[in-house]
Design a protein around this motif. Structure first.
Motif, mmCIF file in Angstrom:
data_model
loop_
_atom_site.group_PDB
_atom_site.id
_atom_site.type_symbol
_atom_site.label_atom_id
_atom_site.label_comp_id
_atom_site.label_asym_id
_atom_site.label_seq_id
_atom_site.Cartn_x
_atom_site.Cartn_y
_atom_site.Cartn_z
ATOM 1 N N THR A 61 5.018 0.244 -22.419
ATOM 2 C CA THR A 61 4.515 1.573 -22.105
ATOM 3 C C THR A 61 3.945 1.564 -20.687
ATOM 4 O OG1 THR A 61 2.239 1.192 -22.863
ATOM 5 C CG2 THR A 61 3.865 1.881 -24.522
ATOM 6 N N PHE A 62 3.741 2.759 -20.137
ATOM 7 C CA PHE A 62 3.226 2.882 -18.772
ATOM 8 C C PHE A 62 1.836 3.533 -18.761
ATOM 9 C CE2 PHE A 62 7.766 2.493 -18.405
ATOM 10 C CZ PHE A 62 7.926 1.655 -17.316
ATOM 11 N N ASP A 63 1.180 3.554 -19.916
ATOM 12 C CA ASP A 63 -0.143 4.157 -20.017
ATOM 13 C C ASP A 63 -1.219 3.078 -20.027
ATOM 14 O OD1 ASP A 63 0.163 3.023 -22.505
ATOM 15 O OD2 ASP A 63 0.404 4.935 -23.570
ATOM 16 N N GLU A 64 -2.404 3.424 -20.483
ATOM 17 C CA GLU A 64 -3.527 2.490 -20.485
ATOM 18 C C GLU A 64 -3.244 1.223 -21.283
ATOM 19 O OE1 GLU A 64 -6.361 2.630 -18.864
ATOM 20 O OE2 GLU A 64 -6.208 4.639 -17.987
ATOM 21 N N VAL A 103 -2.902 5.577 -11.262
ATOM 22 C CA VAL A 103 -1.824 5.355 -12.229
ATOM 23 C C VAL A 103 -2.159 4.125 -13.070
ATOM 24 C CG1 VAL A 103 0.628 4.825 -12.533
ATOM 25 C CG2 VAL A 103 -0.104 6.445 -10.765
ATOM 26 N N ALA A 104 -2.250 4.295 -14.379
ATOM 27 C CA ALA A 104 -2.655 3.200 -15.266
ATOM 28 C C ALA A 104 -1.712 2.006 -15.157
ATOM 29 C CB ALA A 104 -2.712 3.704 -16.707
ATOM 30 N N TYR A 105 -0.415 2.268 -15.075
ATOM 31 C CA TYR A 105 0.544 1.168 -15.007
ATOM 32 C C TYR A 105 0.359 0.345 -13.736
ATOM 33 C CZ TYR A 105 4.954 -1.368 -14.850
ATOM 34 O OH TYR A 105 5.904 -2.358 -14.775
ATOM 35 N N LEU A 215 4.802 10.713 -11.843
ATOM 36 C CA LEU A 215 3.981 9.546 -11.549
ATOM 37 C C LEU A 215 3.800 9.320 -10.053
ATOM 38 C CD1 LEU A 215 4.233 6.098 -13.271
ATOM 39 C CD2 LEU A 215 4.533 6.208 -10.816
#
Length: 244
Positions: A61-64, A103-105, A215
């Motif tokens: 995933t690309f979130d937190e 950006v979290a990622y 993003l």
């Protein structure tokens, strides 16, 4: 040289093949081969006897959640590599990754770099610009009907084969104990890159410039392009696109 490649995706599969073709003793590992980086299962066996470990895994995933993924997986990899006497730890990251904190990622990838740099194993980090192969997906994420909304963020697309070549070359060299940057030969505003891609592929969608879309809107200025003086790859985006 015995090299363990962790991750068999777009880059990992190419790196493993290039290293094997060059005559190295390469083993490629992923969850499908019984290596679970989150639990550590199979990791000791995967790196046993290896002189070099190449980390080409990615968060699902690309979130937190990506932050916990990299914290756990890098910690497990460094622990296993340390016990195995690995002499060089190589990882792939992103040009400008530490300059996009919203950006979290990108924060997760920065954490990955920091853990490797603070670890006990001599290391090399290869930072690449955005892959040409990912451009269609970038367009799809901001598509609404027949309209693609994209910011004018400068992007420097690079072919994944050239990223893999840089990683493979780095893996068989002496540890950099630092960062190597690599990028494509051209810089495009992302909205312009989107229009070029749609025109070349006969896609009837229309690109609308929207500085808040997607993003890459969080990347300010030229942070996603290589620093001045960086050696550049040779494949031009139009040529790559037409060869697909």
């Amino acid at each position: 040289m015995k090299i363990a490649v962790i991750g068999t995706g777009l880059i990992g599969s190419q790196v493993a093949r290039q290293l094997a073709d060059a005559g190295h003793d390469v083993t490629a590992h992923s969850l499908s081969t019984g290596v679970d980086l989150l639990t550590g299962e199979g990791l000791d066996d995967a790196v046993r006897g290896a002189k070099v470990v190449v980390d080409l895994t990615n968060s699902p995933t690309f979130d937190e959640a990506a932050i916990d993924f990299f914290r756990t997986t890098v910690t497990n990899e460094l622990s296993a590599a340390g016990k195995a006497g690995v002499e060089h730890f190589v990882a792939l990251s992103i040009v400008g990754v530490d300059q996009v904190p919203d950006v979290a990622y990108y924060r997760a990838k920065t954490l990955q770099e920091n853990l490797i740099q603070a670890g006990p194993i001599p290391y090399s980090i290869v930072r690449a610009t955005q892959f040409m192969e990912f451009v269609p997906a970038v367009l799809d994420t901001t598509t609404d009907g027949d309209v693609v909304r994209l910011p004018a963020t400068p992007i420097q697309p690079i072919a994944s084969a050239e990223v893999a070549a840089a990683v493979a070359e780095t893996a068989v060299g002496a540890p950099l104990r630092g960062i190597r940057n690599i990028g494509g030969p051209e810089v495009f505003p992302l909205d312009e890159l989107g229009r070029l891609t749609l025109a070349e592929t006969g896609d009837r969608r229309t690109v609308v410039t929207d500085e808040a879309a997607g993003l890459f809107a969080a990347a300010k200025g030229n942070v996603l392009t290589t620093p001045e003086g960086t050696p550049l790859a040779k494949t031009h985006y139009r040529d790559w696109l037409r060869s697909r």
